[in-house]
Motif scaffolding. Structure first.
Motif, PDB file in Angstrom:
ATOM      1  N   TYR A  19       0.835  -1.212   0.000  1.00 49.85           N
ATOM      2  CA  TYR A  19       0.000   0.000   0.000  1.00 49.85           C
ATOM      3  C   TYR A  19       0.867   1.258   0.000  1.00 49.85           C
ATOM      4  O   TYR A  19       0.583   2.217  -0.731  1.00 49.85           O
ATOM      5  CB  TYR A  19      -0.915  -0.017   1.222  1.00 49.85           C
ATOM      6  N   TYR A  22       2.237   1.642  -3.347  1.00 54.14           N
ATOM      7  CA  TYR A  22       1.177   2.093  -4.248  1.00 54.14           C
ATOM      8  C   TYR A  22       0.988   3.605  -4.141  1.00 54.14           C
ATOM      9  O   TYR A  22       0.798   4.298  -5.153  1.00 54.14           O
ATOM     10  CB  TYR A  22      -0.117   1.369  -3.887  1.00 54.14           C
ATOM     11  N   GLY A  26       1.769   6.301  -7.093  1.00 55.34           N
ATOM     12  CA  GLY A  26       0.753   7.264  -7.497  1.00 55.34           C
ATOM     13  C   GLY A  26       1.242   8.688  -7.389  1.00 55.34           C
ATOM     14  O   GLY A  26       1.027   9.512  -8.295  1.00 55.34           O
ATOM     15  N   VAL A  29       3.675   9.455 -10.218  1.00 59.54           N
ATOM     16  CA  VAL A  29       3.008   9.631 -11.512  1.00 59.54           C
ATOM     17  C   VAL A  29       2.285  10.976 -11.560  1.00 59.54           C
ATOM     18  O   VAL A  29       2.381  11.719 -12.549  1.00 59.54           O
ATOM     19  CB  VAL A  29       2.025   8.477 -11.768  1.00 59.54           C
ATOM     20  N   SER A  98       2.003  15.575  -3.686  1.00 65.45           N
ATOM     21  CA  SER A  98       1.361  14.473  -4.403  1.00 65.45           C
ATOM     22  C   SER A  98       1.052  13.309  -3.472  1.00 65.45           C
ATOM     23  O   SER A  98       0.049  12.608  -3.653  1.00 65.45           O
ATOM     24  CB  SER A  98       2.265  14.003  -5.547  1.00 65.45           C
ATOM     25  N   SER A 102      -2.638  11.876  -3.072  1.00 62.14           N
ATOM     26  CA  SER A 102      -2.943  10.454  -3.291  1.00 62.14           C
ATOM     27  C   SER A 102      -3.704   9.862  -2.120  1.00 62.14           C
ATOM     28  O   SER A 102      -4.685   9.122  -2.312  1.00 62.14           O
ATOM     29  CB  SER A 102      -1.638   9.680  -3.523  1.00 62.14           C
ATOM     30  N   LEU A 106      -7.459   8.232  -2.057  1.00 63.59           N
ATOM     31  CA  LEU A 106      -7.680   6.828  -1.721  1.00 63.59           C
ATOM     32  C   LEU A 106      -8.584   6.666  -0.500  1.00 63.59           C
ATOM     33  O   LEU A 106      -9.294   5.668  -0.385  1.00 63.59           O
ATOM     34  CB  LEU A 106      -6.341   6.129  -1.477  1.00 63.59           C
ATOM     35  N   PHE A 124      -5.587   8.681 -15.336  1.00 64.85           N
ATOM     36  CA  PHE A 124      -4.822   7.888 -14.371  1.00 64.85           C
ATOM     37  C   PHE A 124      -5.534   7.809 -13.025  1.00 64.85           C
ATOM     38  O   PHE A 124      -5.515   6.749 -12.379  1.00 64.85           O
ATOM     39  CB  PHE A 124      -3.428   8.481 -14.194  1.00 64.85           C
ATOM     40  N   ILE A 125      -6.163   8.902 -12.592  1.00 64.61           N
ATOM     41  CA  ILE A 125      -6.795   8.889 -11.274  1.00 64.61           C
ATOM     42  C   ILE A 125      -7.984   7.934 -11.237  1.00 64.61           C
ATOM     43  O   ILE A 125      -8.299   7.355 -10.190  1.00 64.61           O
ATOM     44  CB  ILE A 125      -7.230  10.316 -10.870  1.00 64.61           C
ATOM     45  N   TYR A 128      -6.352   4.545 -10.888  1.00 66.06           N
ATOM     46  CA  TYR A 128      -5.671   4.519  -9.591  1.00 66.06           C
ATOM     47  C   TYR A 128      -6.651   4.303  -8.440  1.00 66.06           C
ATOM     48  O   TYR A 128      -6.379   3.517  -7.524  1.00 66.06           O
ATOM     49  CB  TYR A 128      -4.919   5.839  -9.418  1.00 66.06           C
ATOM     50  N   THR A 129      -7.781   4.964  -8.480  1.00 62.61           N
ATOM     51  CA  THR A 129      -8.752   4.838  -7.388  1.00 62.61           C
ATOM     52  C   THR A 129      -9.584   3.563  -7.486  1.00 62.61           C
ATOM     53  O   THR A 129     -10.003   3.031  -6.453  1.00 62.61           O
ATOM     54  CB  THR A 129      -9.688   6.054  -7.363  1.00 62.61           C
ATOM     55  N   GLY A 132      -7.192   1.402  -5.815  1.00 61.77           N
ATOM     56  CA  GLY A 132      -6.713   1.878  -4.516  1.00 61.77           C
ATOM     57  C   GLY A 132      -7.763   1.983  -3.437  1.00 61.77           C
ATOM     58  O   GLY A 132      -7.469   1.707  -2.264  1.00 61.77           O
TER      59      GLY A 132
END
Length: 320
Positions: A19, A22, A26, A29, A98, A102, A106, A124-125, A128-129, A132
């Motif tokens: 996590y 991760y 994120g 990125v 960032s 993130s 999350l 990407f978000i 990602y979510t 995540g």
């Protein structure tokens, strides 16, 4: 310590490590994608400001002012301030910032003050979510389950000391009061005092309001730590705030678990659909209670009800 407990602990540590990785991925990125876009927007707003000052050094029309305000307002919604010649001690998409972004995404706090500027960041978000947020729920639930162990130890301690004086429900209420008190002091009152000291424009009510809005995951975004352009060590400040948010959410989930364990206060239980297992348990309990009453006769399924003369004969034989 049992083997299964050790295995579950190892799995939890592995999940926690993944996590953290991760979050770092994120943040990297987001910083790589959104950083250049933010710098371009900063340069643009600075040019707009300088052009405005140059063109209107003597006179200013209402239309020109309106256009300028629209430009400034659009930039502000994207996280770029026009104050102090569009300079800031640390940009919004630095690595520390960032990380903060993130985690707020999350955990579904989502302040909304800083948002992705590019199409790539928006795409990407989403991905990602989708991964995540379930991962966050799994990890947080596993951690809260372990936090419940010392909490229940304290509850059993209260049972041993007060069980002969008070009812179980009253002891559970006392236990809940202690949990709320600890949470109020260490998650709300003390952090609010710290934030009111570090944030130059916040009073204590503003800081407490921020803590409450964040811990309940409402996340209005009207108060965010470290948004002052003159904030020193802004990335570190954001990372520490991130740790506070995560620990605070653990505490809130722990409180909900303690509250859920008190049947009298679990109002939602009355609205749940009972499963077949619950019905079987109720039948078993009912059968047990009937057996304890001393019932001597149980009618079999294939046994017919006596009628007429046969019933009268059976009744007379019973009397004899």
């Amino acid at each position: 310590m049992s083997l299964s407990f050790r295995k579950s602990t190892v799995r939890l540590l592995a999940l926690s490590g993944f996590y953290l990785l991760y979050i770092v991925i994120g943040a990297s990125v987001f910083s790589a994608i959104e950083g250049p876009r933010e710098r371009d927007l900063t340069v643009y707003v600075r040019d707009v400001r300088e052009k405005f000052l140059k063109d209107h050094s003597r006179c200013l029309t209402d239309d020109d002012l309106e256009k300028f305000l629209i430009e400034i307002n659009n930039a502000a919604h994207k996280g770029v301030s026009s104050t102090r010649n569009v300079t800031m001690a640390e940009p919004n998409w630095s690595f520390g910032q960032s990380i903060f972004f993130s985690v707020t995404v999350l955990t579904t706090i989502g302040y909304g003050r800083v948002t992705p500027l590019s199409d790539e960041g928006k795409g990407f978000i989403i991905v990602y979510t989708v991964i995540g947020i379930p991962l966050t729920l799994i990890l947080f639930s596993a951690i809260v389950e372990r936090l419940m162990i010392p909490t229940k130890v304290f509850l059993y301690f209260l049972f041993r000391k007060l069980g002969h004086l008070y009812k179980v429900f009253h002891i559970q209420l006392l236990h809940l009061f202690f949990v709320i008190l600890v949470l109020l002091v260490f998650i709300f009152l003390i952090p609010a005092a710290i934030y009111s000291t570090l944030e130059p424009t916040w009073n204590y009510l503003d800081a407490f309001y921020y803590c409450f809005i964040s811990m309940t995951t409402i996340g209005l975004g009207d108060y965010i730590p470290g948004d002052n352009p003159e904030q020193k060590l802004r990335p570190l400040y954001k990372v520490i705030t991130t740790c506070y948010l995560v620990i605070g959410l653990w505490a809130m989930m722990l409180l909900m678990s303690v509250l859920y364990d008190i049947p009298e206060l679990n109002i939602g239980f009355h609205f749940y659909m009972k499963s077949d297992k619950d019905e079987d348990e109720e039948r078993t309990a009912l059968k047990s209670s009937i057996e304890k009453t001393g019932t001597k006769y149980t009618k079999h399924v294939d046994e017919e009800q006596p009628t007429g003369v046969q019933a009268e004969t059976n009744e007379r034989s019973t009397e004899q």
